[in-house]
Structures are given as C-alpha cells and as structure tokens.
Design a protein around this motif. Sequence first.
Motif, PDB file in Angstrom:
ATOM      1  N   ASN A  11      25.982  43.877  37.896  1.00 50.59           N
ATOM      2  CA  ASN A  11      26.307  43.018  36.768  1.00 50.59           C
ATOM      3  C   ASN A  11      25.411  41.788  36.838  1.00 50.59           C
ATOM      4  OD1 ASN A  11      27.521  40.988  35.139  1.00 50.59           O
ATOM      5  ND2 ASN A  11      29.451  42.112  35.209  1.00 50.59           N
ATOM      6  N   SER A  12      24.691  41.510  35.767  1.00 47.83           N
ATOM      7  CA  SER A  12      23.751  40.387  35.770  1.00 47.83           C
ATOM      8  C   SER A  12      24.436  39.035  35.930  1.00 47.83           C
ATOM      9  CB  SER A  12      22.897  40.404  34.505  1.00 47.83           C
ATOM     10  OG  SER A  12      23.709  40.268  33.356  1.00 47.83           O
ATOM     11  N   ASP A  13      25.750  38.985  35.769  1.00 48.80           N
ATOM     12  CA  ASP A  13      26.478  37.731  35.982  1.00 48.80           C
ATOM     13  C   ASP A  13      26.401  37.284  37.444  1.00 48.80           C
ATOM     14  OD1 ASP A  13      27.217  37.727  33.334  1.00 48.80           O
ATOM     15  OD2 ASP A  13      29.252  38.470  33.703  1.00 48.80           O
ATOM     16  N   TYR A  14      26.061  38.210  38.345  1.00 51.56           N
ATOM     17  CA  TYR A  14      26.083  37.906  39.768  1.00 51.56           C
ATOM     18  C   TYR A  14      24.697  37.835  40.397  1.00 51.56           C
ATOM     19  CZ  TYR A  14      30.958  38.966  39.026  1.00 51.56           C
ATOM     20  OH  TYR A  14      32.239  38.965  38.545  1.00 51.56           O
ATOM     21  N   THR A  15      23.641  37.787  39.595  1.00 48.35           N
ATOM     22  CA  THR A  15      22.303  37.745  40.176  1.00 48.35           C
ATOM     23  C   THR A  15      22.044  36.470  40.965  1.00 48.35           C
ATOM     24  OG1 THR A  15      21.399  36.915  38.094  1.00 48.35           O
ATOM     25  CG2 THR A  15      21.254  39.301  38.488  1.00 48.35           C
ATOM     26  N   SER A  16      22.764  35.415  40.688  1.00 46.71           N
ATOM     27  CA  SER A  16      22.566  34.176  41.451  1.00 46.71           C
ATOM     28  C   SER A  16      22.919  34.362  42.922  1.00 46.71           C
ATOM     29  CB  SER A  16      23.382  33.035  40.853  1.00 46.71           C
ATOM     30  OG  SER A  16      24.774  33.326  40.948  1.00 46.71           O
ATOM     31  N   SER A  17      23.721  35.382  43.233  1.00 41.61           N
ATOM     32  CA  SER A  17      24.084  35.634  44.628  1.00 41.61           C
ATOM     33  C   SER A  17      22.902  36.144  45.444  1.00 41.61           C
ATOM     34  CB  SER A  17      25.238  36.634  44.713  1.00 41.61           C
ATOM     35  OG  SER A  17      24.834  37.919  44.253  1.00 41.61           O
ATOM     36  N   SER A  32      16.275  43.304  35.081  1.00 38.55           N
ATOM     37  CA  SER A  32      16.418  42.844  33.695  1.00 38.55           C
ATOM     38  C   SER A  32      15.656  43.724  32.717  1.00 38.55           C
ATOM     39  CB  SER A  32      15.913  41.409  33.560  1.00 38.55           C
ATOM     40  OG  SER A  32      16.688  40.550  34.358  1.00 38.55           O
TER      41      SER A  32
END
Length: 84
Positions: A11-17, A32
């Motif tokens: 899920n791209s919402d978690y790429t900051s991890s 992406s």
Amino acid sequence: MIGENGLGPANSDYTSSLGDDQFAKTLIESASNSKLTPAAVGWAGVEASGKLEEFFAKVADGADLTALTAEYDAIFTPLLNGQR
C-alpha cells in the motif's frame, strides 16, 4: 514492519516506512510505475512450473531475447490458458 525491513509495502500509504536512502527512493519510484499481473486462469501454473526463473536466468546469462521470448511464449501461453 515490512517497509522497515526493506521490503516494498503493498500500500503506497506506507512507503514512508522505507526511509529515504537511494534504495528506498528507487523502490518507491519503481512501485509507483508498476502494473499488477493480469488475472489469468493458469497464472498459478506458470509460477509452479519454475519456467519464470529459468527464463530470467537465461536473460541474465545474455541469451538472444528475440529467440528466448518466442521459445517461452510457446511455453507460457498454454499454461496461462489453463493447459498443461
């Protein structure tokens, strides 16, 4: 947890991890621009055959791509259509 261990989260919402190093930036950019594998009746048969690994090993060894793709198209097409 997945991203913190260097694996791409689904899920791209978690790429900051993933962090912000070059590996993370490259993984985020490639993910992406990726497309999902289309649904196919025999996709599980393709994966189970071991032919993908064989194909990519030959690509890595520098095989002639035109001949290789024709050879593996003949292998993958029946598998994708649910034939063995």
